[in-house]
Design a protein around this motif. Structure first.
Motif, short mmCIF file in Angstrom:
data_model
loop_
_atom_site.label_atom_id
_atom_site.label_comp_id
_atom_site.label_asym_id
_atom_site.label_seq_id
_atom_site.Cartn_x
_atom_site.Cartn_y
_atom_site.Cartn_z
N THR A 59 0.81 -1.21 0.00
CA THR A 59 0.00 0.00 0.00
C THR A 59 0.85 1.26 0.00
OG1 THR A 59 -0.18 -0.04 2.40
CG2 THR A 59 -1.92 -1.12 1.17
N GLY A 60 2.16 1.13 -0.11
CA GLY A 60 3.05 2.29 -0.17
C GLY A 60 3.51 2.81 1.17
N ILE A 61 3.25 2.08 2.24
CA ILE A 61 3.66 2.52 3.56
C ILE A 61 5.15 2.24 3.74
CG2 ILE A 61 3.37 2.11 6.03
CD1 ILE A 61 0.41 1.65 5.45
N PRO A 62 5.95 3.26 4.11
CA PRO A 62 7.39 3.09 4.20
C PRO A 62 7.83 2.36 5.47
CG PRO A 62 6.82 5.31 4.84
CD PRO A 62 5.54 4.64 4.39
N ALA A 63 9.01 1.78 5.40
CA ALA A 63 9.60 1.11 6.56
C ALA A 63 10.56 2.07 7.25
CB ALA A 63 10.35 -0.14 6.12
N ARG A 64 10.56 2.05 8.57
CA ARG A 64 11.46 2.90 9.35
C ARG A 64 12.55 2.05 9.97
NH1 ARG A 64 9.73 8.21 11.17
NH2 ARG A 64 11.22 7.95 12.86
N ARG A 65 13.77 2.54 9.92
CA ARG A 65 14.93 1.84 10.45
C ARG A 65 14.87 1.70 11.97
NH1 ARG A 65 20.41 2.57 8.07
NH2 ARG A 65 21.63 1.05 9.19
#
Length: 132
Positions: A59-65
């Protein structure tokens, strides 16, 4: 099985290359975290090492480190991956993913850390057909 689109950035040339990873190549990424290095042989890049720098899900949700696990969470963000404030002091609740790569991911961003003998352009150049 899992399919990923790998966007591989080359810091020396400033170019990016898209790799479609399926089967064993995609399986090598599952369970890894953002910031971990992977042997380039998995992607067909002999002698290369690549580091995972991010990714997005279907869905285009980014991943955070900085977020452990692989699940999706709604966090109150003031800056960083997933939110860029318009005015000073702005905060907003946004959905972001954890740093662990899971089968829900669609795109994985990576950067070259160690170079092999062959330049990347040779792996990705399109064969040009002779003009008649």
């Amino acid at each position: 099985m899992v399919d990923f689109k790998i966007v591989l950035s080359d810091p020396q040339s400033g170019r990016s290359y898209k790799i479609d990873a399926t089967g064993a190549a995609a399986g090598a990424f599952v369970g890894k975290r953002i910031g971990e290095a992977i042997d380039g042989n998995v992607l067909g890049l002999n002698g290369y090492a690549v580091e995972i720098t991010g990714g997005t899900d279907k869905t285009g949700i980014p991943a955070r480190r900085d977020l452990p696990g692989s699940g999706r969470r709604r966090l109150l963000l003031s800056e960083g991956t997933g939110f860029h404030p318009v005015y000073d002091g702005e905060r907003r609740r946004k959905s972001v993913r954890g740093s662990e790569i899971s089968p829900d991911f669609v795109q994985i961003n990576a950067i070259v850390k160690t170079y092999g003998e062959k330049p990347l352009a040779e792996y990705f150049e399109q064969p040009q057909e002779a003009a008649e």
